[in-house]
Scaffold this motif. Structure first.
Motif: not given
Length: 457
Positions: A36-49
């Motif tokens: 989950i932590h790796k997914g949060l670092e990778k997710n494009h929507k999270v990074n865009t936000n």
């Protein structure tokens, strides 16, 4: 097949399948947490936000910088077609005035002619044709009419709103990864069930082969066993494909290597939560509330357009020689700007923003209603899944007992091979259903924790 060995094997399978239901899982698997932590670092929507939130911080700095003095250095060169001078009449007047002053200074009578040996100065140009200027300007807002302070407050609430939006997006990403991980566990568990079924079919194939050789069974019985084995191979191929697909999904969600994901061996366990768990305000609602506050301050900012604004203006020329006779070398002053009527533009903008605030309030009410409904739905689903798990466990016991009975009857020529395969198929289906029930139970728990705003990862 020895009856005692068969009974022992079924007991071991039942314990293996039912044992996870005894486990109370309050914490997520550490491997799952890492994914989950790796997914949060990778997710494009999270990074865009996150970048949107950084932009909101920059907006705050811009609002604060309104009150910082602005200093500008200027430099220019211009060449006119000719010097700018006084007209002939004015130049003559200046020359004659100069003569009168000189006569008075040296004691020459007023009516006496002006001596030729005393030089006169020509009238200076108003502006030389070659103009070189270097200067510095100062602009300093002392009071913005509350416009900057309201803009600062609006951007702060906007940043907070974007942070909550990011947290809500992280919850969605976490739920996606949890679901994919549990599906992978379901595939792994299903493969174990198929492997156990394969072992039983292989033992039955050996028994039927000997029975055919001894004239105790027909070749049709052997073909039915072979058909069941082929059908089992098709199921194994289907689950292998699902395994590959889920590894691809987890790789896309988390960025973890496929090699590492293929080595995972997740287990389905019954989830348990305290029924009276507290409910926290969801991040989606918090984001809407902060956005509503931001629009209110934006409306105030637009209304403050009618409040007078005060600023300091300063100017200094470094080169004095090329200044015109009318240009000052430096000046400083305080100015007031007061817009008393702008064609209703500010009033209408403020009204539009106030309506936007009301829209956010409606969205908040709608979101809260949907969340309350989702909590009830998740609680009912969780309760139903728990009951279903209990029922399926009973089905497994019944299927195992039935298979043992039919297997005994078959060996005594009291049941057909079709009845035997049907009983084995019931055992397989019951074990599949139990794993699916665990999966649904975990889905309901995750949805319930998310609906209550207490999902942790």
């Amino acid at each position: 097949m020895n009856r005692n060995n068969t009974s022992i094997k079924f007991l071991l399978i039942a314990l293996l399948v039912i044992a996870p239901s005894i486990t109370v899982a309050q914490e997520l698997d550490p491997v799952l947490k890492d994914l989950i932590h790796k997914g949060l670092e990778k997710n494009h929507k999270v990074n865009t936000n996150r970048l949107d939130s950084e932009q909101a911080k920059v907006d705050q700095q811009m609002a604060k910088s309104v009150f910082l003095p602005k200093i500008t250095f200027n430099g220019s060169y211009a060449r006119l077609n000719d010097d700018i001078t006084f007209d002939d009449a004015t130049q003559t007047l200046l020359i004659e005035t100069q003569k009168l002053i000189i006569k008075d200074a040296v004691g020459i009578p007023f009516n006496s002619p002006f001596p030729d040996n005393i030089p006169l100065q020509d009238a200076p140009n108003l502006q030389d044709k070659n103009i070189l200027k270097t200067s510095v300007d100062l602009d300093w807002v002392l009071f913005s009419g509350l416009e900057a302070s309201n803009a600062l407050k609006a951007s702060k609430h906007k940043e907070t709103s974007l942070n909550f939006v990011g947290m809500a997006e992280k919850d969605k990403v976490a739920l996606q990864i949890i679901e994919a991980y549990d599906k992978l566990a379901l595939v792994k568990a299903s493969k174990k069930v198929l492997t156990n079924t394969e072992n039983y079919l292989n033992e039955q194939a050996i028994y039927v082969k000997k029975a055919v050789e001894n004239g105790l069974a027909t070749p049709i019985s052997r073909k039915k066993i072979e058909l069941a084995q082929q059908q089992l191979e098709a199921k194994k191929l289907e689950f292998n494909h699902n395994n590959i697909l889920l590894i691809e999904v987890l790789h896309q969600l988390t960025g973890e290597t496929k090699a590492n994901l293929s080595r995972l061996n997740p287990q389905l366990e019954s989830f348990s939560i305290v029924s009276h768990s507290n409910t926290e305000k969801r991040n989606e609602v918090k984001a809407l509330e902060e956005a509503e506050k931001a629009t209110r301050y934006q409306a105030k900012m637009e209304k403050s357009n009618f409040i007078p604004k005060v600023a300091v203006k300063g100017h200094y020329e470094f080169i004095e020689d090329d200044l015109s006779l009318l240009d000052p070398k430096w000046f400083i002053g305080v100015g007031v700007q007061w817009r008393v009527f702008d064609g209703n533009a500010s009033r209408l903008k403020s009204k539009k923003t106030a309506l936007e605030s009301l829209k956010y309030q409606e969205k908040i009410n709608e979101a809260q209603e949907m969340i309350n409904l989702s909590i009830i739905k998740a609680e009912l689903t969780y309760e139903a899944s728990q009951q279903n798990t209990y029922i399926v466990q009973k089905e497994i016991e019944l299927a195992n007992d039935t298979y043992e009975m039919v297997n005994k009857q078959y060996k005594n020529n009291l049941a057909s091979v079709t009845e035997l395969l049907d009983a084995l198929n019931d055992v397989e289906k019951a074990n599949f259903k139990l794993q699916e029930s665990y999966f649904n139970e975990r889905r309901a728990v995750a949805d319930l924790l998310h609906a209550k705003g207490i999902l942790t990862y």
